[in-house]
Write a protein that holds these residues in place. Structure first.
Motif, short mmCIF file in Angstrom:
data_model
loop_
_atom_site.label_atom_id
_atom_site.label_comp_id
_atom_site.label_asym_id
_atom_site.label_seq_id
_atom_site.Cartn_x
_atom_site.Cartn_y
_atom_site.Cartn_z
N GLY A 1 0.73 -0.86 0.14
CA GLY A 1 0.09 -0.07 -0.67
C GLY A 1 1.14 1.29 -0.08
N VAL B 1 -1.46 7.24 1.93
CA VAL B 1 -0.39 8.21 3.17
C VAL B 1 -0.21 7.64 4.48
N SER B 2 -0.60 6.41 4.50
CA SER B 2 -0.44 5.67 5.69
C SER B 2 0.89 4.83 5.91
N SER C 1 2.54 -1.14 -4.14
CA SER C 1 0.76 -1.09 -4.49
C SER C 1 0.47 -0.95 -6.20
N GLY C 2 -0.59 -1.97 -6.33
CA GLY C 2 -1.48 -1.64 -7.56
C GLY C 2 -1.36 -1.32 -8.19
N GLU C 3 -1.90 -0.02 -7.76
CA GLU C 3 -2.76 1.14 -8.27
C GLU C 3 -1.63 2.30 -8.83
N ARG D 1 -4.78 10.42 -2.56
CA ARG D 1 -6.49 10.21 -2.91
C ARG D 1 -7.37 11.41 -2.95
N ALA E 1 2.56 -3.95 -8.50
CA ALA E 1 2.15 -5.28 -8.26
C ALA E 1 1.02 -5.18 -7.47
N VAL F 1 -0.42 -7.76 -5.08
CA VAL F 1 -0.22 -9.13 -4.23
C VAL F 1 -1.67 -10.06 -4.33
N ALA G 1 -1.21 -1.75 4.29
CA ALA G 1 -1.51 -0.49 4.52
C ALA G 1 -2.47 -0.32 3.15
N GLY H 1 -5.52 -0.11 2.32
CA GLY H 1 -6.62 1.22 2.52
C GLY H 1 -7.87 0.37 2.27
N TYR I 1 -13.21 5.77 -5.37
CA TYR I 1 -11.75 5.32 -3.98
C TYR I 1 -10.55 5.65 -4.40
N ASP J 1 -6.23 2.84 6.98
CA ASP J 1 -7.79 2.31 6.96
C ASP J 1 -8.25 1.00 6.71
N TRP K 1 -7.86 10.55 6.32
CA TRP K 1 -6.30 10.67 6.05
C TRP K 1 -5.29 10.88 7.44
N ARG L 1 -9.11 22.72 2.75
CA ARG L 1 -9.26 22.52 4.09
C ARG L 1 -9.15 23.67 5.16
C1 LIG Z 1 -12.26 10.82 -2.54
C2 LIG Z 1 -12.10 10.52 -1.28
C3 LIG Z 1 -11.80 11.93 -0.69
C4 LIG Z 1 -11.37 12.16 0.44
N1 LIG Z 1 -11.09 12.83 1.33
C5 LIG Z 1 -11.29 12.84 2.63
C6 LIG Z 1 -10.51 13.98 3.51
O1 LIG Z 1 -11.54 15.00 2.81
N2 LIG Z 1 -10.60 13.95 4.49
C7 LIG Z 1 -9.78 12.82 4.81
O2 LIG Z 1 -9.89 12.90 5.80
N3 LIG Z 1 -10.43 11.36 3.59
C8 LIG Z 1 -9.90 12.32 3.03
N4 LIG Z 1 -10.50 10.53 2.47
C9 LIG Z 1 -10.20 8.80 3.25
C10 LIG Z 1 -8.40 9.42 3.17
O3 LIG Z 1 -7.77 9.49 1.39
C11 LIG Z 1 -8.04 7.80 3.10
O4 LIG Z 1 -8.66 7.77 4.26
C12 LIG Z 1 -7.06 7.44 3.51
O5 LIG Z 1 -6.55 7.86 1.64
C13 LIG Z 1 -6.27 6.19 3.76
O6 LIG Z 1 -5.14 5.94 3.31
P1 LIG Z 1 -4.68 4.63 3.27
O7 LIG Z 1 -2.60 4.82 3.32
O8 LIG Z 1 -4.61 3.81 4.53
O9 LIG Z 1 -5.03 3.31 2.43
P2 LIG Z 1 -4.83 3.53 0.69
O10 LIG Z 1 -4.74 5.01 0.04
O11 LIG Z 1 -6.14 3.34 -0.07
O12 LIG Z 1 -3.55 3.19 0.15
C14 LIG Z 1 -4.07 1.26 0.10
C15 LIG Z 1 -3.14 1.69 -1.59
O13 LIG Z 1 -2.52 -0.04 -1.33
C16 LIG Z 1 -3.02 -0.80 -2.33
N5 LIG Z 1 -3.39 -2.09 -2.35
C17 LIG Z 1 -4.35 -2.46 -1.51
N6 LIG Z 1 -4.64 -3.99 -1.35
C18 LIG Z 1 -3.47 -4.22 -2.61
C19 LIG Z 1 -2.89 -5.18 -3.15
N7 LIG Z 1 -3.57 -6.40 -2.91
N8 LIG Z 1 -1.89 -5.56 -4.05
C20 LIG Z 1 -0.97 -4.20 -3.68
N9 LIG Z 1 -1.69 -3.31 -3.10
C21 LIG Z 1 -2.56 -3.46 -2.58
C22 LIG Z 1 -3.80 0.09 -2.94
O14 LIG Z 1 -4.00 -0.18 -4.43
C23 LIG Z 1 -3.84 1.60 -2.66
O15 LIG Z 1 -3.00 2.28 -4.19
C24 LIG Z 1 -11.07 9.71 1.18
C25 LIG Z 1 -10.79 9.85 0.59
C26 LIG Z 1 -11.98 8.64 -0.92
C27 LIG Z 1 -11.77 8.25 -1.98
#
Ligand SMILES: Cc1cc2nc3c(=O)[nH]c(=O)nc-3n(C[C@H](O)[C@H](O)[C@H](O)COP(=O)(O)OP(=O)(O)OC[C@H]3O[C@@H](n4cnc5c(N)ncnc54)[C@H](O)[C@@H]3O)c2cc1C
Ligand code: SF4
Ligand code: SF4
Lengths: 449, 514
Positions: free
Chosen positions: A10, A13-14, A35-37, A44, A78, A80, A106, A108, A128, A278, A297, B484
């Motif tokens: 992942g 942000v985390s 990350s695959g994305e 995001r 890629a 996973v 991480a 998400g 998303y 997340d 976030w 924000r």
């Molecule tokens: C449109 C939108 C607006 C938002 N606005 C706000 C906001 O204003 N304020 C706020 O606090 N929060 C907001 N959020 C929420 C916030 O963006 C998320 O809480 C945050 O991005 C989560 O971060 P993360 O690092 O946990 O996961 P993510 O950012 O989801 O990152 C996880 C990554 O892991 C990758 N991944 C998952 N599984 C696999 C796998 N098996 N193999 C390879 N890669 C994989 C995913 O593709 C992704 O790229 C928003 C979310 C969205 C969708």
């Protein structure tokens, strides 16, 4: 210092915050982020701005490509497929494998779908990922008579704003009796609803989607509501919340509830496996009033910081501070500090002020003794530092009001709403506040309240 | 509303077309009397003789006229240059004056009508377009769509606009004679204001001022919920109209030196040139006041105001270049380069220009007091190099012509020596900073995208770090575009202004450097 191989699944942000801080604290560690994305970390939260032509994709990336090399953070794009926790290796969709010493999950979230008939049709999607943005751009670049959005929360309203930019008429279905019912008190929800309708959006409260109808090519053609009405549309935006993206980890030895189960050190049920952001689900809420899954976030960032710290120092438990959050509903900004429950509560005093133009409001909750618990403001900006301190130090409401001028974060020359708020507070609670007077300059500019 | 907008656009385009066509609608006929009239006494006899073959001929276009002029005049100069008879060479360019005097055309016969149909229509169309457009769009959409626009995102329209602007500046600086038909139509205004003839600079000043005015209206409408933007726009419009345009003309009417009271050395790079100093000294009390005022601005005004308010007091509230950038250029602000590399280039270039301006001016002043005993020739050469490369090519052609390619502050960011000076004060001794609101940043990047100075605002904001950068002109757009509420331009105590160890509020587990 270790030469352990840290693998992070992942690059959100985390995961990225973790990787950056780990590098700062540990010059030796080998760090790989997968990350695959997308190849690079992107924000995001900016997806909507790319859609609306306010930013380009490259602007969503907080670090330039050379940053990763310089900090020796290896990136791998890629998916996973599975994790073999016994042999400590990842298996990619390509069949390739990668070994780790420590694994940080991480991954998400993903949009939550609730099994509606027709939810697999073309033109039905959440918002998303980067891929979601791309499909949405592709579908809405065709002429579309109408779009239906399901779910009255933050992503729903972002979708509404995006479609409005493209001048696509929007019907916005909200199951509850008001917009963002889990968070907004009634008056604030009213204010936002009016603003939504000002943008010519057909907002339907207490209305659910029952089914999505298909045309002969497998495209969504209409939505049937709980009221039995059929609304024809070419795009259905699903914004009924998100759920941890952990399917690929299920059926393994790792303990999974809704998300990856972790303790307050981010440790999962297996050694050397951690989860942040997340996708993580705490055994116990990390703080009073907090949820076990925090899909925002800021939490993801704090998780990353804290876990990295724990690898480089004596580990500490995760303790989030005073809650805060912010959002934007079309032109109206929202912020909150501390706890403001959507419904009135026993033993909690309520102060509410709204501006007569219906676009600005301020709410403060006080405990029985009159000490501040939290604030929620719309249409103007408040200073995080000020309210973090006031809430942490349990200031009396009166003191918060007295100092309110320092707690405002609006740009210079903006209307001094705080003066009106002070006066309203005094009317309701009495006390010895001396409301600030308009300065000469404010009068000169006619900074109307 | 949409209909009115279309009408506005059509009027604007027709005006531009007329403006662009007018220079071609001219014919020329030179007489000896005209030469006698237009040429300085010392060159009068020579030119009257050289241009003999042209008398009585009629030329159907400015190009034909100017070609004939060159073919008669240039060989004389070339010969002198070949002989290195530098003091006999005629350095003055009489092409513009002669073309303006010898020409005929609709713009000369009907100046008011021509003015109304060109610049008048552009202004009217522009104003209509802005007003009609502002009604429909909601303010929350103020910044949307810029990357979907051909004009604003380096599409075909952007390229065309940039090319037109560059062309205009090249002609203005190096081939002004071609613009003489346009100058005819502003002649009556110049006569009214200054009692004298109009030059290409008068035309340019008028167009420039109107452009800031019309696009200033756009700014006020676009930011109708933002007092900061409205006030600073009103301020630049005022300073441009009053200080840069009207007052200098009126001074001329009163037989005083032409002077822009808000222009500051080293942006005003010829302030210390010998002919300027002579003018000041020979113009009595007011001239002396101008000299002292100019020096006071440099040594007191800049440091003091910048200490209290940051460089924005000048760059986005007063300056004419800034005024154009913030009004006409607003639509292009997001095109600035945000990379670390660009920042490196920026620091080398802008401080390089400042160093050059300082060296040149020091030499000039030393020379002035030693009556050109030291390096007199070098100084002159420096003046002409600086005037060409920095004053004209960089500030004008690149500075404005590149709006649609590299954003609206190319000059202010990479070239302006005054901005470099203001920036040094802002960086090291000022109360100004952009405060970040605790932990509220979501790293979305709107601030960085729309920062015209190419500052990666997000890089600071997401760490909870105040933004203290020499280049920040305090336009306030980052604060307004942030969804924000994270950014606030503030003047506050110097203590704690620069965060060496920023801490993001919100995480009680640890206090660490982000
Ligand atoms: C449109 C939108 C607006 C938002 N606005 C706000 C906001 O204003 N304020 C706020 O606090 N929060 C907001 N959020 C929420 C916030 O963006 C998320 O809480 C945050 O991005 C989560 O971060 P993360 O690092 O946990 O996961 P993510 O950012 O989801 O990152 C996880 C990554 O892991 C990758 N991944 C998952 N599984 C696999 C796998 N098996 N193999 C390879 N890669 C994989 C995913 O593709 C992704 O790229 C928003 C979310 C969205 C969708
Ligand atoms: S940092 Fe903000 S105020 Fe400064 S120049 Fe950039 S956008 Fe303008
Ligand atoms: S615009 Fe605001 S929220 Fe977005 S990156 Fe900049 S400071 Fe952060």
């Amino acid at each position: 210092m270790s030469t352990r191989h840290f693998v992070i699944i992942g690059n959100g942000v985390s995961g990225i915050t973790f990787a950056r801080h780990l590098r700062k604290g540990d010059a030796q560690a080998r760090i790989t982020v997968i990350s695959g994305e997308s190849p690079y970390f992107f924000s995001r939260t900016a997806l909507m701005y790319v859609y609306m032509g306010q930013m380009k994709w490259e602007h969503t990336q907080p670090y330039e490509p050379h940053f990763w090399k310089k900090n020796r953070i290896d990136l791998k794009q890629a998916w996973v497929k599975t994790v073999d926790f016994e042999t400590k290796s990842l298996v990619f969709e390509s069949g390739e494998t990668l070994n780790y010493d420590s694994l940080v999950l991480a991954t998400g979230s993903k949009p939550a779908f609730f099994g509606w008939p027709g939810q697999q049709l073309k033109g039905v999607q959440g918002l998303y990922s980067k891929q979601d943005l791309e499909t949405m751009e592709a579908i809405t670049s065709q002429p579309i008579e109408r779009a239906v959005i399901v779910g009255g929360g933050l992503i729903g309203i972002e979708l509404a704003e995006m479609l409005t930019y493209k001048k696509i008429p929007v019907t916005f279905l909200v199951r509850e009796n008001r917009f963002w019912e889990q968070v907004l008190p009634e008056s604030e929800a009213d204010l936002v609803q009016k603003h939504i309708r000002d943008h010519a959006i057909d907002l339907r409260l207490e209305t659910e989607m029952k089914e999505i109808l298909s045309d002969s090519n497998g495209n969504a053609r209409a939505v049937v509501t709980s009221a039995g009405e059929e609304i024809s549309c070419g795009f259905v935006g699903i914004a009924t919340g998100v759920t941890p993206n952990v399917d690929f980890l299920k059926n393994s030895s790792l303990a999974i509830g809704k998300g990856v189960k972790i303790n307050s050190y981010f440790e999962s049920s297996l050694p050397d496996v951690y989860a942040i952001g997340d996708c993580a689900e705490f055994e116990n809420p990390p703080g009073p009033g907090r949820r076990t899954i925090e899909q925002v976030w800021y939490s993801g960032r704090m998780h990353g910081e804290t876990l990295a710290y724990n690898f480089c120092n004596t580990p500490v438990t995760y303790q989030p501070g005073v809650w805060f959050n912010s959002a934007k509903f079309f032109a109206i900004e929202y912020q909150t500090y501390g706890w403001v429950s959507p419904e009135p509560m026993d033993g909690v005093q309520d102060f509410f002020w709204a501006h007569r133009d219906g676009k600005v409001s301020f709410r403060m909750r006080l405990d029985q003794e009159g000490k501040v618990l939290g604030v929620l403001n719309l249409g103007f900006r408040l200073r995080h530092e000020f309210f973090d301190r006031a809430i942490r130090e349990k200031w009396f409401g009166e003191k918060v009001m007295q100092e309110l001028g320092k707690g405002v974060f609006d740009p210079e020359f903006y209307a001094p709403y705080y003066q009106e708020i002070q006066a309203a507070f005094q009317r309701q609670f009495g006390g010895a506040i001396v409301p600030s007077k308009k300065s000469f300059f404010q009068k000169l500019l006619g900074s109307s309240q | 509303m949409r209909g009115i907008q279309v009408i506005g656009l059509v009027l604007f385009l027709v005006g531009m077309l007329v403006f662009t066509t007018l220079p071609f609608l001219s014919s020329y006929r030179l007489t000896e009397a005209l030469v006698q009239d237009q040429v300085n006494e010392i060159h009068r006899e020579k030119l009257a003789e050289l241009l003999q073959p042209m008398y009585g001929q009629s030329y159907p276009s400015s190009h034909a006229f100017l070609t004939a002029y060159s073919s008669n005049f240039d060989p004389y100069n070339e010969e002198l240059k070949a002989k290195q008879a530098w003091d006999q060479v005629i350095w003055d360019d009489y092409g513009f004056a002669l073309a303006k005097a010898a020409g005929e055309g609709p713009a000369r016969s009907y100046p008011w009508t021509s003015l109304a149909l060109s610049i008048g229509l552009v202004v009217l169309g522009g104003v209509l377009f802005q007003f009609a457009g502002s009604g429909s769009a909601h303010t929350s959409l103020a910044h949307t769509g810029v990357f979907h626009s051909s004009l604003k995102n380096r599409g075909v329209l952007g390229m065309l606009t940039g090319t037109y602007l560059i062309g205009f500046y090249v002609i203005l600086y190096w081939f002004p004679a071609y613009l003489s038909p346009l100058v005819w139509m502003v002649e009556p205004i110049a006569q009214f204001l200054s009692g004298g003839p109009a030059s290409q600079w008068f035309l340019y000043g008028l167009v420039y001022t109107l452009a800031i005015g019309v696009m200033g209206i756009r700014m006020v409408l676009k930011y109708r919920d933002n007092k900061y933007q409205q006030l600073r726009t009103a301020s630049v419009v005022f300073f441009q109209t009053a200080f840069a345009f009207l007052i200098p003309e009126v001074l001329v009417l009163l037989n005083k030196p032409y002077f822009d009271f808000k222009n500051i050395w080293p942006l005003d790079y010829d302030f210390f040139y010998d002919y300027q100093i002579d003018t000041f000294i020979s113009s009595g009390g007011l001239g002396l006041f101008m000299l002292i005022w100019g020096i006071l601005l440099i040594v007191l005004g800049v440091p003091l105001f910048t200490y209290f308010y940051g460089k924005r007091w000048y760059c986005s509230w007063v300056c004419g270049c800034g005024g154009l950038a913030e009004t006409v250029g607003d639509a292009f602000r997001h095109l600035s380069d945000k990379s670390l590399k660009a920042w490196k280039w920026e620091r080398w270039m802008i401080h390089g220009v400042l160093a050059l301006a300082v060296v040149m001016t020091t030499l000039t002043i030393v020379n002035y007091f030693s009556s050109f005993s030291l390096l007199g020739q070098v100084t002159n050469q420096l003046h002409s190099i600086y005037g060409f490369a920095i004053g004209s090519a960089f500030a004008g052609v690149v500075g404005t012509g590149f709006y649609p390619f590299m954003g609206n502050r190319v000059w202010c960011r990479f070239g302006c020596p005054l901005a470099a000076y203001l920036g040094l004060v802002q960086r090291f001794k000022s109360k100004f900073r952009i405060t970040t609101n605790g932990g509220q940043c979501i790293s979305c990047g709107n601030c960085s995208t729309h920062c015209e100075m190419g500052i990666d605002v997000r890089a600071y904001a997401q760490q909870g770090q105040n933004i203290v950068r020499s280049s920040c002109v305090g336009c306030g757009v980052c604060a307004s575009v942030c969804p924000r509420g994270v950014l606030k331009l503030e003047n506050g105590p110097e203590e704690g202004r620069i965060h060496e160890f920023p801490i993001l509020i919100g995480n009680d587990s640890i206090k660490l450097r982000s």
